[in-house]
Design an enzyme around this catalytic site. Sequence first.
Site, PDB file in Angstrom:
ATOM      1  N   HIS A   1     -13.665   8.377  22.334  1.00 45.67           N
ATOM      2  CA  HIS A   1     -13.632   9.568  21.585  1.00 45.67           C
ATOM      3  C   HIS A   1     -13.386   8.958  19.982  1.00 45.67           C
ATOM      4  CE1 HIS A   1     -11.664  11.464  25.265  1.00 45.67           C
ATOM      5  NE2 HIS A   1     -12.898  11.559  25.262  1.00 45.67           N
TER       6      HIS A   1
ATOM      7  N   PHE B   1      -8.942   6.011  20.182  1.00 43.55           N
ATOM      8  CA  PHE B   1      -8.316   4.728  21.139  1.00 43.55           C
ATOM      9  C   PHE B   1      -8.393   5.187  22.676  1.00 43.55           C
ATOM     10  CE2 PHE B   1      -5.206   5.516  17.291  1.00 43.55           C
ATOM     11  CZ  PHE B   1      -5.928   4.826  16.428  1.00 43.55           C
ATOM     12  N   HIS B   2      -9.733   5.430  22.806  1.00 37.94           N
ATOM     13  CA  HIS B   2      -9.972   5.841  24.311  1.00 37.94           C
ATOM     14  C   HIS B   2     -11.037   5.063  24.856  1.00 37.94           C
ATOM     15  CE1 HIS B   2      -7.839  10.026  23.415  1.00 37.94           C
ATOM     16  NE2 HIS B   2      -6.965   8.963  23.454  1.00 37.94           N
ATOM     17  N   ALA B   3     -11.106   3.889  24.476  1.00 34.19           N
ATOM     18  CA  ALA B   3     -12.542   2.942  25.245  1.00 34.19           C
ATOM     19  C   ALA B   3     -12.180   3.056  26.613  1.00 34.19           C
ATOM     20  CB  ALA B   3     -12.358   1.620  24.297  1.00 34.19           C
TER      21      ALA B   3
END
Length: 578
Positions: free
Chosen positions: A367, A516-518
Amino acid sequence: MTSDTPAGRAQAIGRQLDHIEARLMAGHLDRRGFIRMATMLGVGTLAATTMADKALAIGANQAELKRELQPRYDYIVCGSGSSGSVVARRLAEDTGVQVLLLEAGGAADAPSILNPAVWYTNIGGPFDWGYKTMPRPGLNNRSIAMPMGKAIGGGSSINATVWARGHKNDYDRWARETGDPAWGYQHVLEIFKRIEDRQGEPDPARRGKGGLVFMQPAPDASPLAPAMVQGCAAIGIPAFADHNGAMMEGAGGAAIANLCIGKDGRRRNVPSHYLYPIMDQPNLTILTQALVHKVTLQGKKAVGVEFEWDGRVRKIGVAREVVLSTGAINTPRILMASGIGDAKELVRLGTPVVANLPGVGQNFQDHTMVAACMWEPPEQAPARNNSAEATFFWKSDPKLPTPDLQPFQIEIPFSSEITSKQAVPTAWTIGPGIVQPKTRGFLRFTSTDPKAGVEIHAKVLEHPDDMAAMRKAIELCREIGNSAPMKPFVKREVMPGPIKGAELDDFIRNAAVSYFHATCTAKMGKDKMSVVDAKLRVHGVQDLRIADGSVMPHITTGNTMAPCVIIGERLAEIVKAG
């Protein structure tokens, strides 16, 4: 959270309790001293005694288990993050099996972890792997941080504590792509209801009470948070009492965020729910500072793990299965080092090919947030809780089946390295975010050395639809920030102002950062690019499974901690079902 509020005072006491508990477990404080100090902080004698006995039992048990490492365990779980902690807990509930949990980071007891209001200070610090993306044109050739937690709890120890389930459509899409209805919303909803201990307005049809995972709507929220929800309503985005539940079964809405913050104001990471209660069991061994190099294989069968711990490289065998839960960057790294991945890439790296799976490291999704929609207030309001207490989900185009936008109201001047030059120290932010990206990136490994770098080609904003969605997100955030309900908190709009066209696009590319949503780099499915099947088994390799955000075929709508907990719960269900 400031110390002049009841919640702030509770948090300050909680931090002191954590400090003396850590000293007790490390042997630097005796039981009597702990009880005396805890009671001075206002903890009842019985509660203090219980805390002391639990901490002493955990410390003694784990110290003994580390001294007497076994040559083989029934299960080895690599990674203690939002999925790995769940897997280790559920497997260890069968006291007849021995579980080894390996974590590359250390303890999660630092003040910057325990205090959720300063989560952003962990970015690039000792509890972050420190990954950065490769410069690409979608970001004006900038490189941005791609934080991944490096401590017990993984990302749940450095994130913003938000418990966001995702949208109903996310899980139904997973079910279609895997061919397994158990990944669909109907079953996932039952898991959520079973594991949650949600505080707030009851919703027995959709929310759980009394489960392991404590969360609550942001308590004693900053006045900014309800004002933003009212601002959303003023422009036609409906307000909800819960940002999960019914809101995430339809077109979206605005609400105070659900946060994994305890009644004492401290972060509740996933291990605090799942691991801590059973760390005194003799069948769960947890090693921190244990860097996994690779899965050891005999032919196409996983037989153990090679890892670095306590100054040397070790190999420990497995009787049943190895589970990789090391995240969307490290899980593909370990697979490649083990000979599992695209055959051409393995040959380039000089690694023997065990399983040709071209999807390893592909399908990268994240995201993206624009860190720069900012307002200066007449007077600064101190941040509370996680410094980000209100959010909304909405569609950039009404024809979309699922909300693709998720801005967050942030009580600090959240900015990129470029937009920080215009930031005002007292400002607050509404961060426009896109959560259904069409961009697909990839990882490229430069070496099989576990400490070598990885190239993260995130390709942020390189799909034109993502840029169009972000423009709409900025438009909405500016409308909300300048709406009547927000006026008491606005002296002036700092940025971006009413810019359009190429100037707006340039602003977006300079202000964009990772949410921070890899995820999604070892996806589950049935096509040639899938890495695991619906039961999370690695295609073509026996006794090896993956349970973390890398297995998502498509990223969920919103923060990814809660969906990663679901992935861990699903793996446990699958293994226990045989």
